[in-house]
Design an enzyme around this catalytic site. Structure first.
Site, PDB file in Angstrom:
ATOM      1  N   LYS A   1     -19.120   2.686  21.753  1.00  0.00           N
ATOM      2  CA  LYS A   1     -19.844   3.769  21.073  1.00  0.00           C
ATOM      3  C   LYS A   1     -20.159   4.894  22.052  1.00  0.00           C
ATOM      4  O   LYS A   1     -20.054   6.079  21.710  1.00  0.00           O
ATOM      5  CB  LYS A   1     -21.141   3.228  20.459  1.00  0.00           C
ATOM      6  CG  LYS A   1     -21.996   4.315  19.803  1.00  0.00           C
ATOM      7  CD  LYS A   1     -23.198   3.736  19.089  1.00  0.00           C
ATOM      8  CE  LYS A   1     -24.027   4.861  18.458  1.00  0.00           C
ATOM      9  NZ  LYS A   1     -25.140   4.346  17.632  1.00  0.00           N
TER      10      LYS A   1
ATOM     11  N   HIS B   1      20.416  -0.348  -1.090  1.00  0.00           N
ATOM     12  CA  HIS B   1      19.301  -0.361  -2.036  1.00  0.00           C
ATOM     13  C   HIS B   1      18.723  -1.770  -2.204  1.00  0.00           C
ATOM     14  O   HIS B   1      18.578  -2.278  -3.320  1.00  0.00           O
ATOM     15  CB  HIS B   1      19.705   0.230  -3.371  1.00  0.00           C
ATOM     16  CG  HIS B   1      20.071   1.678  -3.306  1.00  0.00           C
ATOM     17  ND1 HIS B   1      19.193   2.643  -2.871  1.00  0.00           N
ATOM     18  CD2 HIS B   1      21.238   2.328  -3.577  1.00  0.00           C
ATOM     19  CE1 HIS B   1      19.788   3.825  -2.895  1.00  0.00           C
ATOM     20  NE2 HIS B   1      21.036   3.662  -3.311  1.00  0.00           N
TER      21      HIS B   1
END
Length: 528
Positions: A134, A281
């Site tokens: 932090k 595909h």
């Protein structure tokens, strides 16, 4: 400058501490780490001396103290913060080196007890990491040994860790905490509490699933140009999987390239002899085995040259120059193999746009393909997920049941096993004609199994391939005899299918009537 060191995995920690000491950094440490450093002759202050409070509760409480967290969290640019530190006699901590109790490794061990798991949930470590991460503008937090060398290099060069590095370390730290907490949640959500059980029973599917993935790259777009996309890998990828590929040349991979490449690679690595798979595909349009990669490609290409145009090619053997020359004659989007000879790479230099990927086979080589498989499959649905065990079933000849009067020959059994392997990777409904280690016609993804059979025979006709004497695989049972009649009319002499239909006997009787072999597997391979 002060560094606090508290590590479970002590890999490289002595060398790091020695380097920090040589740079004038004061060392603070806990328990076993402090002893290790002291034994190496390094001046180190125990955390208990800093906090003026002893470790307690078998080490459960040692760094949860204002003199630790105040030193990590205080903003150096806020006068009130610095004044508070001075009032309470707290010194700043500029470097935090922490790795956590080995929770993941502990619960992965067979026979892990709930008590063992609980005792390996780190509390103080994650708390310190969060505090330091932090306050990244003032504190550098190192959570992995791979980060040590870079930080030392920066300290030697400039006497400080750069803003960019501190921020990157902070992100890595929060990611580590997220992964750690996710692993704990996965484990605890999966167990069934039983006070009498030493080793708790675990569900395959935890009450909360915490997916953890690492981004490999952003993609130009998704399945269509108006969609955005990115490519991620598992936190711990399976060996021999597509995400471990190294791109040797070519354009950036697209979303569809990656999806089709995965389909091709998963299929080709299921063969323990030289094989080639061509995908278009998401469906194999040509699969074959041969004496080497070049021959396998040549046979696979013959199945459906039209569909192979612009396809994805996967090989499970090193590609040589002759094979590369053959492949270079067609338009290929992606080529994958475990390796390439220098002659092969020279051929593709002239095809700069071809994406050439090198993927190591799973450890143990091609006969150990099953070691590199996903254990679960996940599919996204509206606001939810479907999760299942992956379709990793491996059919052996001993699993086959001959249900017709006519028995298969050795060659027919080879063809049936080959056809079944291919059908597993074809979208349902799937019908696959094969002969002599080569696909002869592939019918994929139709709503009707009859249409898949007809399409497969039409494809063979377009490629001028005879279906006489072929083996046919159906990914699911024939609900009526009509599907069998279509494939036999096309030339099939033997059929492999799961069985299990209410009309199985009708279909078996039809096979006897038509004079063909039929074997059943007892398993199906729907692929949606």
């Amino acid at each position: 400058m002060r560094a606090l060191i508290s590590v479970s995995d002590k890999t490289g920690i002595v060398e790091l501490a020695q380097a920090l000491h040589s740079l004038g950094v004061s060392l603070i440490s806990t328990g076993g780490t402090a002893k290790l450093l002291a034994d190496q002759g390094l001046p180190v202050t125990e955390v208990a001396e800093v906090t003026a409070f002893p470790e307690m509760l078998d080490g459960r409480v040692k760094t949860l103290h204002p003199k630790v967290h105040g030193g990590l969290l205080a903003r150096r640019d806020v006068a009130e913060h610095m004044a508070a530190l001075k009032t309470h006699g707290i010194e700043t901590i500029d470097l935090l080196i922490v790795n956590l109790y080995p929770f993941e490794a502990t619960v992965a061990k067979p026979g892990c007890t709930l008590d063992d798991a609980i005792e390996n949930i780190d509390i103080g470590g994650p708390a310190m990491v969060r505090s330091a991460a932090k306050n990244w503008k003032d504190v550098a937090v190192l959570t992995d040994a791979s980060q040590y060398a870079g930080v030392i290099d920066e300290l030697k060069a400039s006497g400080k860790v750069s803003d960019a590095t501190r921020f990157a370390l902070s992100v890595a730290a929060f990611n580590r905490i997220s992964n750690y907490d996710g692993a704990i949640s996965d484990y605890l959500s999966s167990i069934t509490f039983d006070a009498a059980a030493t080793v708790p029973a675990r569900s395959e599917y935890p009450a909360q699933a915490n997916g953890r993935f690492v981004k490999l790259q952003d993609l130009r777009y998704g399945e269509n140009p108006h969609q955005t996309a990115a490519f991620y890998r598992d936190l711990h990828p399976a060996p021999g999987s597509l995400v471990t590929a190294k791109q040797l040349q070519g354009k950036e991979l697209s979303y569809n390239n990656i999806a089709d490449a995965d389909a091709a690679w998963e299929c080709v690595k299921s063969f323990d002899v030289p094989a080639c798979v061509i995908v278009k595909h998401a469906n194999p349009c040509g699969v074959a085995v041969g004496k080497d990669a070049s021959e396998a490609y040549s046979k696979a290409f013959q199945t459906d040259p039209t569909s192979a145009f612009g396809g994805i090619i996967a090989l499970n053997r090193v590609l040589d120059g002759a094979g590369a020359l053959a492949i270079s004659k067609q338009f290929v989007e992606v080529l994958m193999a475990p390796g390439y000879t220098p002659e092969a790479m020279e051929v593709f230099k002239a095809k700069a746009n071809v994406r050439v990927l090198e993927i190591a086979l799973p450890p143990g080589g091609p006969t150990a393909w099953d070691k590199g498989l996903n254990l679960t499959d996940i599919k996204r649905v509206g606001s939810g997920l479907l999760m299942q065990s992956a379709d990793n079933h491996v059919l052996t000849r001993a699993d086959l049941k001959v249900v017709t009067k006519l028995q298969p020959t050795g060659q027919q059994l080879d063809d049936l096993m080959f056809a079944w392997t291919v059908a597993k990777f074809v979208k349902s409904n799937a019908i696959v004609f094969c002969k002599d280690g080569m696909t002869m016609g592939v019918g994929a993804g139709q709503m009707s199994r009859l249409d898949s059979a007809r399409i497969a025979s039409i494809k063979a006709g377009h490629a001028k391939l005879s279906l006489q004497g072929t083996a046919v695989a159906s990914d699911a049972f024939f609900p009526f005899r009509d599907g069998l009649d279509v494939v036999v009319d096309a030339g099939a002499s033997c059929v492999i299918q799961p069985g299990g239909s209410m009309r199985d006997q009708e279909v078996i009787d039809a096979a006897d009537e038509r004079g063909v072999v039929m074997v059943t597997t007892g398993v199906r391979h729907f692929r949606h």
